[in-house]
Design an enzyme around this catalytic site. Structure first.
Site, PDB file in Angstrom:
ATOM      1  N   LYS A  57      46.718  46.962  30.315  1.00 62.37           N
ATOM      2  CA  LYS A  57      47.663  47.964  29.797  1.00 62.37           C
ATOM      3  C   LYS A  57      48.087  47.564  28.230  1.00 62.37           C
ATOM      4  CE  LYS A  57      51.253  44.917  29.913  1.00 62.37           C
ATOM      5  NZ  LYS A  57      51.946  44.381  28.686  1.00 62.37           N
ATOM      6  N   ASP A  59      54.175  43.407  35.931  1.00 61.02           N
ATOM      7  CA  ASP A  59      53.453  44.168  35.366  1.00 61.02           C
ATOM      8  C   ASP A  59      52.200  44.579  36.354  1.00 61.02           C
ATOM      9  OD1 ASP A  59      54.471  44.405  32.915  1.00 61.02           O
ATOM     10  OD2 ASP A  59      53.146  42.701  32.017  1.00 61.02           O
TER      11      ASP A  59
END
Ligand code: C5P
Length: 420
Positions: free
Chosen positions: A126, A259
């Protein structure tokens, strides 16, 4: 088989399958084209003796078969077979159908090699296109508001039953980075396996061999370790038949790291709290980026600490964070030029304070056509926004020519998913 793509004018069979078995016999059986099933009369056109075969069929269509060794003794076999529609209809008239043919060939491989059961999942890395960091909470975490974008740079985790834990690491990263990944039980993927085992009621004596094929930089600010944890969750859930549903997987992901839930979900999402409370954003148009890597990682806690120090030194009143309306508006308009104006990362200042040299990469990317260059997450990866796919390719090429390690990529990318 993971993918079967057909175009109207050309029939294109492109798929891959994984085998948990020794690579030598796999290659030998596939090279022995005369003993393949069906009546396609395959001819071996070329072989590099190790990883690639090119085969022609009776109708002169050709297939390329490639092998890649992944960690954990798993081999990926990829087939690309292209034939014109007329060739195939002639073929169908003659009594063969490629779809059935490839299926039968892989069945034959499985029957002759008797590969062990392996579960495989891939998870995306990401970037954060927007990142506001609020005050440090008593939990030791900061309140954040972030726009996560999953990018098409993926980690693959393989899981097989064993009597001892082992973690094996391969991938496209340099040896320095690959060797820095722990291969003992301190690796997050082992923690994942233990948690899934507990949830599934699997006997304690059952352990796993876990392979991680890494492409997302280690400690790079791109959620590589989180992607490994997400992929491990999905792969081990499948391997052990734990039947954990999406909600339970999300809960477990949030316990593993801030995350990890986003790595499971993929796509694009706003993340608040520690970053684990997600609101998915649908229909975000493709965003083209260049990632510029660094050999040496940055510790996320160290970057947060530096931000706190910088803020304390200037007696900043830290606001409660939110993703700005301007940013969401620019994202929804799908205009890269507007997006460039409103991208933001509060951690950038702290990352640059620890690594001032990163500024040069950002300036260089801008000089070579990037609309905006920014530190990704806690760094040191730099993300550069490009106006188009072609522009991203060109910027990456220019950066590589200058000796940087850059790749063009895009998002939003698919969630963590099982592969064959
Ligand atoms: O959640 P995760 O283990 O990935 O976080 C790593 C570290 O990053 C935390 O221990 C904390 O120091 C820092 N962090 C933070 N605030 C967040 C997320 C992470 O301070 N929202």
């Amino acid at each position: 088989m993971s993918e079967l793509a057909k175009r109207p004018e050309r029939l294109q069979y492109s798929f891959s399958k994984h085998f948990a078995c020794a690579d030598g016999p796999l290659f030998l059986i596939l090279s022995d084209v005369e003993r393949w099933p069906g009546n396609l009369q395959p001819r071996l056109l070329s072989s590099n003796g190790e990883t690639e075969l090119i085969v022609a069929f009776r109708d002169n269509s050709r297939a390329t078969i490639r092998f890649a060794k992944l960690a954990g003794g798993v081999n990926r076999v990829t087939v690309e077979h292209e034939a014109s529609a007329t060739e195939n209809s002639a073929g169908a008239a003659a009594g063969f159908d490629y779809e059935i043919f490839w299926f039968e060939l892989f069945e034959m491989l499985s029957a002759r090699l008797m590969p062990g059961k392996v579960a495989i999942a891939t998870a995306p890395g990401k970037v954060n296109l927007f990142f506001k960091v609020g005050p440090l909470l008593e939990t030791g975490y900061h309140d954040v508001a972030s726009l996560y974008l999953a990018v098409d740079l993926r980690e693959t985790v393989t899981a097989q039953i064993a009597t001892e834990y082992s973690v094996q690491v391969t991938g496209s990263l340099g040896d320095f980075q690959l060797l820095s990944v722990p291969t003992d039980e301190s690796n997050l993927v082992v923690k994942v396996a233990e948690q899934v085992k507990a949830a599934a009621g699997t006997p304690a004596a059952i352990k796993l061999v876990l392979g991680i094929d890494k492409h997302v930089p280690v400690a790079g600010g791109m959620g590589g370790g989180s992607a490994d944890a997400a992929a491990a969750l999905v792969a081990v859930n499948d391997l052990l038949g734990a039947n954990l549903g999406p909600e339970r997987l999300h809960e477990m992901a949030a316990e593993l790291g801030s995350d990890v839930p986003f790595a499971l979900a993929g796509g694009a999402a706003i993340g608040v709290g520690r970053g684990e409370q997600l609101t998915a954003l649908e229909s975000v148009a493709p965003i083209h980026l260049v990632l510029i890597f660094d050999d040496h990682g940055l510790s996320t806690p160290a970057v947060y600490r530096r931000l706190d120090e910088l803020r304390a030194a200037r007696q900043e009143q830290v606001q409660s964070p939110e993703v700005s309306r301007e940013f969401i508006g620019a994202l929804q308009k799908s205009n890269a030029f507007d997006l460039a104006e409103v991208m933001h990362n509060d951690l950038e200042e702290a990352a640059l304070s620890l690594r001032p040299d990163l500024q040069i990469k950002m300036t260089t990317a801008l000089q070579h056509g990037a609309l905006r260059a920014m530190v990704s997450g806690s760094g040191p990866t730099i993300l550069a926004l490009a106006a188009s796919e072609a522009a991203a390719t060109q910027i990456a090429r220019s950066m590589n020519e200058l000796g940087y390690k850059a790749i063009a990529t895009h998002g939003p990318a698919a969630p963590t998913e099982l592969v064959d």
